[in-house]
Motif scaffolding. Structure first.
Motif, mmCIF file in Angstrom:
data_model
loop_
_atom_site.group_PDB
_atom_site.id
_atom_site.type_symbol
_atom_site.label_atom_id
_atom_site.label_comp_id
_atom_site.label_asym_id
_atom_site.label_seq_id
_atom_site.Cartn_x
_atom_site.Cartn_y
_atom_site.Cartn_z
ATOM 1 N N ALA A 141 -11.921 51.334 42.586
ATOM 2 C CA ALA A 141 -10.524 51.212 42.175
ATOM 3 C C ALA A 141 -10.408 50.266 40.981
ATOM 4 O O ALA A 141 -9.693 50.554 40.014
ATOM 5 N N ALA A 142 -11.147 49.146 41.017
ATOM 6 C CA ALA A 142 -11.056 48.182 39.913
ATOM 7 C C ALA A 142 -11.650 48.767 38.640
ATOM 8 O O ALA A 142 -11.090 48.619 37.546
ATOM 9 N N LEU A 143 -12.775 49.465 38.789
ATOM 10 C CA LEU A 143 -13.372 50.088 37.604
ATOM 11 C C LEU A 143 -12.414 51.116 37.017
ATOM 12 O O LEU A 143 -12.232 51.190 35.791
ATOM 13 N N SER A 144 -11.758 51.907 37.867
ATOM 14 C CA SER A 144 -10.860 52.913 37.316
ATOM 15 C C SER A 144 -9.606 52.260 36.756
ATOM 16 O O SER A 144 -9.008 52.788 35.815
ATOM 17 N N ALA A 145 -9.211 51.086 37.277
ATOM 18 C CA ALA A 145 -8.059 50.390 36.685
ATOM 19 C C ALA A 145 -8.377 49.985 35.248
ATOM 20 O O ALA A 145 -7.556 50.164 34.342
ATOM 21 N N VAL A 146 -9.579 49.448 35.040
ATOM 22 C CA VAL A 146 -9.915 48.977 33.693
ATOM 23 C C VAL A 146 -10.170 50.159 32.751
ATOM 24 O O VAL A 146 -9.647 50.198 31.629
ATOM 25 N N LEU A 147 -10.944 51.141 33.221
ATOM 26 C CA LEU A 147 -11.200 52.291 32.361
ATOM 27 C C LEU A 147 -9.901 53.055 32.104
ATOM 28 O O LEU A 147 -9.663 53.546 30.998
ATOM 29 N N GLY A 148 -9.043 53.125 33.136
ATOM 30 C CA GLY A 148 -7.762 53.798 32.966
ATOM 31 C C GLY A 148 -6.879 53.070 31.961
ATOM 32 O O GLY A 148 -6.216 53.699 31.129
ATOM 33 N N LEU A 149 -6.900 51.741 32.027
ATOM 34 C CA LEU A 149 -6.133 50.948 31.055
ATOM 35 C C LEU A 149 -6.592 51.272 29.636
ATOM 36 O O LEU A 149 -5.779 51.539 28.743
ATOM 37 N N LEU A 150 -7.907 51.270 29.440
ATOM 38 C CA LEU A 150 -8.435 51.548 28.103
ATOM 39 C C LEU A 150 -8.082 52.972 27.679
ATOM 40 O O LEU A 150 -7.675 53.213 26.543
ATOM 41 N N ALA A 151 -8.214 53.913 28.610
ATOM 42 C CA ALA A 151 -7.948 55.310 28.253
ATOM 43 C C ALA A 151 -6.479 55.511 27.908
ATOM 44 O O ALA A 151 -6.144 56.119 26.886
ATOM 45 N N LEU A 152 -5.585 54.956 28.724
ATOM 46 C CA LEU A 152 -4.154 55.159 28.479
ATOM 47 C C LEU A 152 -3.705 54.454 27.201
ATOM 48 O O LEU A 152 -2.740 54.860 26.562
ATOM 49 N N CYS A 153 -4.377 53.390 26.823
ATOM 50 C CA CYS A 153 -4.021 52.675 25.593
ATOM 51 C C CYS A 153 -4.778 53.245 24.396
ATOM 52 O O CYS A 153 -4.553 52.813 23.264
#
Lengths: 461, 177
Positions: B109-121
């Motif tokens: 979940a934490a990895l996808s939060a960070v990768l998701g943050l980068l992807a969405l930005c």
């Protein structure tokens, strides 16, 4: 009504950081620590001590690799000795950083904003030091990857029913998540350093690390969600890590270890020692870098209050475990505690009671809580006390368990001490590199503390 | 045909004036606009209608994948690949799987939060036109910027510049592509 609320809000923000700051001055003051060419003597001294002790660590590791774990004092029956004591101590220290960055974020405690960055760095480096001990203690550290399940030709896999394997997963997850959380928090500040740095090389390095952050409202919106989610994930994680560490003990049947209240007791102890370390770092740093306006006496006092509260929980746990040992009627449990208090480790036991329970009662007095010098001394007491606590739990229980014929004593060797001091060196080395190269206070979060950061009423609608 | 400019950028001194300006631009009908600030401003989400993002969903998915991975890994190893019979205890000993399942949930979940943050930005982004404005370096210090992009259907160089000037910014500058 509206007027009244404004007055209250203004007073609050003045308490958190000193009045008179602007967005610009905050940015300049915090980034100046990093961007200046001037390196204070204090930094040089601490970094020098760090490097010196780090060399000692490398020396003892080299000797450990060539000679084996016999250079330490671990002999049957006490096979855990210093290594596991230091592991538990370091990882406990790390917990305060996550508590400050995650739990206090969820609880909306604004005062955390000026101490969370270096507390998180402390977490990261403390976990790095902690992680070394179980690996070095393996005997053949170069085979550490056997701890993870991976397809291999030996056909052997880790035993997932063992708390020691749980620990591998808990600690490695904790290290990864702490690093991610820390990096995400750094991104906007790295952008600030990129934009303010005069040195072209530094600008490129900070620029690459900032990944092109530009403070867009769209990004901030996702960013705030991400911080909240990461905090929400880190909160149960940090509680679970020390719980799993305590499982290393409770799942075993050794008298003095096998009890159900170890998890909460360990978590409280972790936060206790962690806040002591936060204070021990913050007090000299703010004095040297003149950051008293950002890390105010209020911060120190709040941290001292958390220390007092967790210290009381720890004190309660000592009373309760002794009571349970007697009340359970279990002769071995009773004997284990009697030996702790009167046996070969009684000096350690009573000093830990003094350092962890008796002395911290001084924190009830506002005069001690608000004086940085006394607070620094008190936090060192707690750090020593918490180390002794783990030492007594591990060594005294293993030294004298069920069979008198297998009793023995643990005597630390000089290499036990060298490895322990060496990790303190590693910690200082990493921490002071961080102080010099990255902003030690979260710049963008401190900006939000300013009264002028609030959008005025008519724009809210 | 590529437009010669990325857009027009107005500089403000306070978060309040930025929020007011963003709201005014949005009411005027501009949609391709972005605000830049040195810290998160909650009111900007209102002004620019930025309430929803997909990050929680990504994190939920990551967490579920982590939980399933953690559990299945242990089930596979202890029951099928490397079974150890200890006093006839069940091989599928689920209570002892809880810890690692939990840790893997958090990790994924934490990895996808960070990768998701980068992807969405859309990060990392090595180049962005807004950095061509020299004063934009202050967006990470103490200034607040509103940029109306040229790709907006309502964008008209002179009219938009006039509109921005009426919002009383400190300066209006052109963002070169």
């Amino acid at each position: 009504m509206a007027d009244e609320r404004q007055v209250i809000e203004r007073e609050q923000s003045q308490e958190i950081i000193a009045p008179g700051y602007t967005f610009g001055t905050i940015t300049d003051q915090i980034s100046a620590v990093v961007l200046t060419k001037h390196t204070p003597l204090f930094w040089m001294a601490c970094f020098g001590v760090g490097i010196g002790l780090l060399m000692l660590l490398l020396w003892s590791i080299a000797l450990l690799m060539t000679e084996g774990v016999g250079i330490w004092g671990i002999r049957a029956p006490v096979m855990w000795g210093f290594a596991i004591t230091n592991f538990v101590w370091w990882i406990g220290i790390g917990h305060a950083g996550t508590l400050i960055s995650a739990i206090l974020l969820l609880l909306n405690q604004k005062w955390r904003n000026s101490i969370n960055r270096f507390a998180e760095a402390m977490t990261l480096f403390a976990v790095a030091c902690a992680g070394m001990f179980p690996l070095l203690h393996l005997g053949r550290p170069w085979l550490f990857y056997w701890l993870f399940p991976y397809p291999n030709s030996t056909g052997v896999q880790p035993q997932f029913r063992s708390p020691l394997v749980w620990d591998v997963f808990a600690v490695s997850t904790y290290a990864t998540v702490s690093a991610l959380f820390w990096y995400v928090g750094l991104m906007p500040d790295l952008a600030t350093l990129r934009d303010r740095s005069q040195n072209p090389v530094a600008r490129v390095i900070y620029g690459v690390m900032a990944m092109g952050w530009r403070g867009s409202a769209r990004h901030w919106s996702v960013y705030e969600t991400a911080s909240l989610l990461l905090a929400g994930l880190a909160t149960p994680l940090v509680l679970s890590v020390h719980t799993v560490v305590s499982f290393d003990f409770t799942i075993a049947i050794v008298p003095g270890w096998h009890s159900t209240f170890f998890p909460p007791y360990f978590v409280a102890g972790a936060i206790y020692s962690g806040f002591a370390m936060v204070l021990a770092l913050a007090i000299p740093l703010r004095a040297v870098y003149g950051l008293q306006g950002l890390i105010t006496d209020k911060h120190l006092e709040n941290a001292a209050k958390v220390m007092l509260a967790t210290g009381l929980i720890v004190g309660y746990a000592y009373v309760l475990e002794t009571f349970t040992a007697w009340y359970s009627g279990d002769v071995f449990e009773g004997a284990a505690f009697w030996n702790r208090m009167t046996g070969p480790y009684s000096v350690n036991y009573w000093s830990l009671i003094a350092f962890n329970v008796v002395l911290p009662q001084g924190l009830w007095f506002k005069r001690i809580r608000t004086n940085p010098v006394t607070l620094f001394i008190w936090s060192i007491f707690v750090l020593i006390g918490m180390w002794l606590e783990r030492y007594v739990i591990i060594v005294s229980s293993l030294a004298q368990d069920y069979l008198n014929s297998s009793w023995g004593e643990f005597h630390a060797t000089r290499w036990d001490w060298a490895t322990y001091l060496g990790t303190i060196g590693l910690f200082l080395f990493l921490f002071f590199l961080f102080i010099r190269l990255l902003p030690m206070i979260s710049i963008f979060e401190v900006r939000t503390l300013l009264p002028q950061a609030k959008v005025e009423e008519e724009a809210r609608r | 045909m590529t437009k010669p400019t990325h857009g027009l950028m107005a500089e403000f001194e306070t978060p309040t004036s930025l929020v007011n300006a963003a709201r005014a631009a949005r009411e005027k009908g501009y949609r391709k606009l972005d605000a830049y600030s040195p810290f998160p401003i909650e009111e900007l989400n209102d002004a620019l209608h930025l309430h929803k993002n997909k990050l929680p969903l990504i994190v939920l998915a990551g967490g579920i994948v982590g939980a399933v991975t953690g559990y299945m890994l242990q089930y596979f190893v202890t029951v099928w690949y490397f079974p150890i019979n200890i006093g006839g205890r069940p091989l599928h000993s689920w209570p002892s799987y809880i810890v690692i399942t939990f840790e893997m949930t958090i990790l994924f979940a934490a990895l996808s939060a960070v990768l998701g943050l980068l992807a969405l930005c859309g990060l990392p982004m090595p180049y962005h036109p807004v950095f061509n404005v020299p004063r934009f370096a202050l967006a990470s210090r103490n200034r607040f910027f509103l940029c109306i992009e040229a790709s907006d259907p309502l964008f008209d160089h002179d009219a938009t510049a006039d509109f921005l000037r009426r919002l009383e910014p400190k300066e209006v500058s052109e963002v070169e592509n």
